[in-house]
Design a protein around this motif. Structure first.
Motif, PDB file in Angstrom:
ATOM      1  N   LEU A  53      -1.721  -5.215  50.020  1.00 28.42           N
ATOM      2  CA  LEU A  53      -3.075  -4.722  49.740  1.00 28.42           C
ATOM      3  C   LEU A  53      -3.921  -5.904  49.264  1.00 28.42           C
ATOM      4  CD1 LEU A  53      -2.398  -1.348  47.831  1.00 28.42           C
ATOM      5  CD2 LEU A  53      -3.087  -1.640  50.225  1.00 28.42           C
ATOM      6  N   ARG A  54      -5.176  -5.898  49.678  1.00 29.17           N
ATOM      7  CA  ARG A  54      -6.065  -7.011  49.337  1.00 29.17           C
ATOM      8  C   ARG A  54      -6.668  -6.814  47.935  1.00 29.17           C
ATOM      9  NH1 ARG A  54      -8.452 -10.960  52.443  1.00 29.17           N
ATOM     10  NH2 ARG A  54      -8.018 -10.063  54.468  1.00 29.17           N
ATOM     11  N   VAL A  55      -6.829  -7.909  47.216  1.00 27.43           N
ATOM     12  CA  VAL A  55      -7.451  -7.849  45.882  1.00 27.43           C
ATOM     13  C   VAL A  55      -8.959  -7.704  46.055  1.00 27.43           C
ATOM     14  CG1 VAL A  55      -7.916  -9.127  43.755  1.00 27.43           C
ATOM     15  CG2 VAL A  55      -5.621  -9.204  44.782  1.00 27.43           C
ATOM     16  N   ARG A  56      -9.479  -6.582  45.533  1.00 25.53           N
ATOM     17  CA  ARG A  56     -10.915  -6.324  45.657  1.00 25.53           C
ATOM     18  C   ARG A  56     -11.685  -7.056  44.544  1.00 25.53           C
ATOM     19  NH1 ARG A  56     -12.671  -0.435  47.384  1.00 25.53           N
ATOM     20  NH2 ARG A  56     -11.511   0.248  45.614  1.00 25.53           N
ATOM     21  N   SER A  57     -11.152  -6.973  43.309  1.00 24.28           N
ATOM     22  CA  SER A  57     -11.818  -7.678  42.198  1.00 24.28           C
ATOM     23  C   SER A  57     -10.831  -7.901  41.071  1.00 24.28           C
ATOM     24  CB  SER A  57     -13.012  -6.869  41.692  1.00 24.28           C
ATOM     25  OG  SER A  57     -12.551  -5.643  41.161  1.00 24.28           O
ATOM     26  N   LEU A  58     -11.190  -8.809  40.182  1.00 23.00           N
ATOM     27  CA  LEU A  58     -10.382  -9.102  38.988  1.00 23.00           C
ATOM     28  C   LEU A  58     -11.313  -9.097  37.786  1.00 23.00           C
ATOM     29  CD1 LEU A  58      -8.689 -12.175  40.566  1.00 23.00           C
ATOM     30  CD2 LEU A  58      -7.377 -10.257  39.689  1.00 23.00           C
ATOM     31  N   ARG A  59     -10.860  -8.547  36.670  1.00 25.07           N
ATOM     32  CA  ARG A  59     -11.677  -8.564  35.453  1.00 25.07           C
ATOM     33  C   ARG A  59     -10.819  -9.051  34.294  1.00 25.07           C
ATOM     34  NH1 ARG A  59     -13.151  -3.047  34.562  1.00 25.07           N
ATOM     35  NH2 ARG A  59     -11.385  -2.946  33.148  1.00 25.07           N
ATOM     36  N   ARG A  60     -11.336  -9.994  33.543  1.00 23.63           N
ATOM     37  CA  ARG A  60     -10.596 -10.514  32.390  1.00 23.63           C
ATOM     38  C   ARG A  60     -10.707  -9.515  31.245  1.00 23.63           C
ATOM     39  NH1 ARG A  60     -11.665 -13.907  27.949  1.00 23.63           N
ATOM     40  NH2 ARG A  60     -10.165 -15.603  27.670  1.00 23.63           N
ATOM     41  N   GLU A  61      -9.586  -9.125  30.654  1.00 24.17           N
ATOM     42  CA  GLU A  61      -9.602  -8.193  29.519  1.00 24.17           C
ATOM     43  C   GLU A  61      -9.470  -8.943  28.191  1.00 24.17           C
ATOM     44  OE1 GLU A  61     -10.276  -5.122  29.884  1.00 24.17           O
ATOM     45  OE2 GLU A  61      -9.787  -4.668  31.959  1.00 24.17           O
ATOM     46  N   SER A  62      -8.616  -9.987  28.176  1.00 23.65           N
ATOM     47  CA  SER A  62      -8.438 -10.818  26.979  1.00 23.65           C
ATOM     48  C   SER A  62      -7.905 -12.157  27.468  1.00 23.65           C
ATOM     49  CB  SER A  62      -7.456 -10.150  26.008  1.00 23.65           C
ATOM     50  OG  SER A  62      -6.157 -10.156  26.573  1.00 23.65           O
ATOM     51  N   ALA A  63      -7.545 -13.037  26.542  1.00 27.11           N
ATOM     52  CA  ALA A  63      -7.157 -14.396  26.931  1.00 27.11           C
ATOM     53  C   ALA A  63      -6.038 -14.400  27.973  1.00 27.11           C
ATOM     54  CB  ALA A  63      -6.729 -15.172  25.695  1.00 27.11           C
ATOM     55  N   ASP A  64      -5.073 -13.475  27.854  1.00 27.11           N
ATOM     56  CA  ASP A  64      -3.920 -13.517  28.756  1.00 27.11           C
ATOM     57  C   ASP A  64      -3.791 -12.264  29.628  1.00 27.11           C
ATOM     58  OD1 ASP A  64      -3.279 -11.699  26.824  1.00 27.11           O
ATOM     59  OD2 ASP A  64      -1.429 -12.670  26.162  1.00 27.11           O
ATOM     60  N   THR A  65      -4.802 -11.428  29.648  1.00 24.63           N
ATOM     61  CA  THR A  65      -4.667 -10.137  30.331  1.00 24.63           C
ATOM     62  C   THR A  65      -5.860  -9.889  31.255  1.00 24.63           C
ATOM     63  OG1 THR A  65      -3.507  -9.326  28.382  1.00 24.63           O
ATOM     64  CG2 THR A  65      -4.261  -7.662  29.926  1.00 24.63           C
ATOM     65  N   PHE A  66      -5.570  -9.382  32.452  1.00 23.61           N
ATOM     66  CA  PHE A  66      -6.644  -9.097  33.403  1.00 23.61           C
ATOM     67  C   PHE A  66      -6.368  -7.776  34.114  1.00 23.61           C
ATOM     68  CE2 PHE A  66      -4.428 -10.005  37.426  1.00 23.61           C
ATOM     69  CZ  PHE A  66      -3.294 -10.666  36.947  1.00 23.61           C
ATOM     70  N   THR A  67      -7.432  -7.170  34.644  1.00 20.49           N
ATOM     71  CA  THR A  67      -7.293  -5.944  35.435  1.00 20.49           C
ATOM     72  C   THR A  67      -7.639  -6.268  36.884  1.00 20.49           C
ATOM     73  OG1 THR A  67      -7.764  -4.498  33.564  1.00 20.49           O
ATOM     74  CG2 THR A  67      -8.155  -3.581  35.749  1.00 20.49           C
ATOM     75  N   VAL A  68      -6.726  -5.876  37.778  1.00 18.68           N
ATOM     76  CA  VAL A  68      -6.942  -6.140  39.194  1.00 18.68           C
ATOM     77  C   VAL A  68      -7.193  -4.813  39.918  1.00 18.68           C
ATOM     78  CG1 VAL A  68      -4.435  -6.140  39.637  1.00 18.68           C
ATOM     79  CG2 VAL A  68      -5.942  -7.215  41.267  1.00 18.68           C
ATOM     80  N   SER A  69      -8.193  -4.818  40.790  1.00 16.13           N
ATOM     81  CA  SER A  69      -8.484  -3.653  41.634  1.00 16.13           C
ATOM     82  C   SER A  69      -8.018  -3.984  43.046  1.00 16.13           C
ATOM     83  CB  SER A  69      -9.993  -3.371  41.609  1.00 16.13           C
ATOM     84  OG  SER A  69     -10.314  -2.420  42.585  1.00 16.13           O
ATOM     85  N   LEU A  70      -7.145  -3.141  43.601  1.00 15.70           N
ATOM     86  CA  LEU A  70      -6.612  -3.372  44.948  1.00 15.70           C
ATOM     87  C   LEU A  70      -7.324  -2.463  45.948  1.00 15.70           C
ATOM     88  CD1 LEU A  70      -2.825  -3.663  44.023  1.00 15.70           C
ATOM     89  CD2 LEU A  70      -4.397  -5.507  44.620  1.00 15.70           C
ATOM     90  N   ASP A  71      -7.545  -2.983  47.125  1.00 12.92           N
ATOM     91  CA  ASP A  71      -8.332  -2.268  48.122  1.00 12.92           C
ATOM     92  C   ASP A  71      -7.468  -1.242  48.858  1.00 12.92           C
ATOM     93  OD1 ASP A  71     -10.071  -1.412  49.991  1.00 12.92           O
ATOM     94  OD2 ASP A  71     -10.486  -3.386  50.869  1.00 12.92           O
ATOM     95  N   VAL A  72      -7.733   0.032  48.608  1.00 15.69           N
ATOM     96  CA  VAL A  72      -6.995   1.096  49.303  1.00 15.69           C
ATOM     97  C   VAL A  72      -7.940   1.863  50.234  1.00 15.69           C
ATOM     98  CG1 VAL A  72      -5.115   1.364  47.651  1.00 15.69           C
ATOM     99  CG2 VAL A  72      -7.245   2.609  47.268  1.00 15.69           C
ATOM    100  N   SER A  73      -9.076   1.230  50.584  1.00 16.40           N
ATOM    101  CA  SER A  73     -10.086   1.937  51.385  1.00 16.40           C
ATOM    102  C   SER A  73      -9.559   2.274  52.791  1.00 16.40           C
ATOM    103  CB  SER A  73     -11.368   1.107  51.490  1.00 16.40           C
ATOM    104  OG  SER A  73     -11.067  -0.132  52.089  1.00 16.40           O
TER     105      SER A  73
END
Ligand SMILES: Cc1cc2nc3c(=O)[nH]c(=O)nc-3n(C[C@H](O)[C@H](O)[C@H](O)COP(=O)(O)OP(=O)(O)OC[C@H]3O[C@@H](n4cnc5c(N)ncnc54)[C@H](O)[C@@H]3O)c2cc1C
Ligand code: FES
Length: 282
Positions: free
Chosen positions: A17-37
């Motif tokens: 699945l392709r990475v749609r976006s990434l968001r930094r949550e803290s210094a070592d943590t991020f949230t990734v949105s995967l493309d399921v369209s």
């Protein structure tokens, strides 16, 4: 248990699945949105379930689904970088590919909790598998009694989903209590351990269900406080983390004495876990 598995032809094969976006949550943590369209129906899952995420050529790790179960068109995972695979997942970047198989695991018992007060307790990264619970509870708010969210972190900077927490804190349908181990004078919330928050809550033990995820030491002390307040063990549910390989009950890697955490858990009631919680890995 698994619902809506990605690949039925080869259930152990990750689907790219392709990475749609990434968001930094803290210094070592991020949230990734995967493309399921490209998938009809998106990616349905139940709160508490996890996927195996594969960083090409590096390895595969279990990661909880942190998105909204009411929006299967968006697939979110919140990842803390602790070692080689999570570091490789961070390096994938927008437009790159991750392998995904799942969803796996026993979810939070949200049907059983209907009509009851729900206390959600999250320590650190434990808020990731519980974010989907809060979103579910808010969407079906009339089906539950009082809903409380107790969050602990080492410091204010380590808190996940800070904007969302601030929004939830203003939402009259939800009581939010946040505590950190240490903070500067600008911090206006609690300082101290998570179980201490329970003492201020006027909780009605006869109609409370507790859902908890975080460091095991935090969960042990929080369980002790819930028991002291009279909440039965059968209504205290914990999500456990253990090393995993197959995620489908074949390899025994995640075994916790009688349980395979990947398929009997990761969410288990404390009455079944009580004798084994101190066992780290087998
Ligand atoms: C059901 C389940 C759900 C999970 N959900 C999430 C999630 O939503 N987000 C997330 O970031 N992680 C989650 N994890 C933990 C995640 O799987 C591990 O952090 C990951 O496997 C580490 O792989 P790695 O190769 O990056 O690090 P490794 O090389 O395996 O480990 C590097 C170092 O970090 C330590 N370590 C391993 N795991 C952790 C941890 N969880 N916390 C702190 N130190 C650790 C190891 O002991 C080692 O010292 C979950 C685990 C399970 C079993
Ligand atoms: S990870 Fe293989 S049995 Fe659980």
């Amino acid at each position: 248990m698994s619902t809506g598995a990605l690949s039925t032809a080869q259930p152990m094969a990750p689907v790219p699945l392709r990475v749609r976006s990434l968001r930094r949550e803290s210094a070592d943590t991020f949230t990734v949105s995967l493309d399921v369209s490209g998938r009809p129906g998106g990616f349905p899952f139940q709160p508490g379930q996890f996927n195996m995420l594969y960083a090409l050529g590096v390895g595969e790790v279990p990661i909880s689904i942190s998105g909204d179960p009411g929006r299967p068109g968006e697939l979110l995972h919140t990842i803390r970088v602790v070692g080689s695979v999570t570091e490789a997942l961070r390096r994938v970047g927008r437009g790159g590919w991750m392998g995904v198989r799942g969803p796996y695991g026993r979810p939070w018992p949200l049907e059983e909790a209907r009509g009851l007060d729900v206390v959600v307790v999250a320590g650190g990264l434990g808020l990731a598998p519980l974010r989907s619970v809060i979103l579910h509870l808010l969407r079906h708010r009339e089906a539950y009694g009082r809903v409380s969210l107790l969050v602990g972190a080492r410091s204010p900077e380590g808190l996940l989903y800070r904007r969302e927490l601030a929004r939830w804190g203003k939402d009259p349908r939800l009581k939010v209590l946040i505590t950190v181990d240490q903070a500067g004078p600008e911090w206006k919330e609690h300082v101290g351990v998570v179980p201490a928050l329970l003492r201020d809550m006027a909780l009605d033990a006869s109609r409370t269900v507790a859902l908890m995820c975080g460091p095991e030491v935090m969960m042990r002390f929080t369980v002790r406080e819930l028991e002291r307040l009279g909440v039965p063990d059968t209504r205290i549910h914990l999500s456990l983390e253990r090393n995993m390989k197959c995620a489908v009950g074949f390899c025994g890697h995640c075994q916790l004495v009688p349980f395979f955490v990947c398929k009997d858990g990761p969410v288990l009631p404390y009455d079944r876990l009580r004798p084994f919680l101190h066992v780290r890995e087998v």
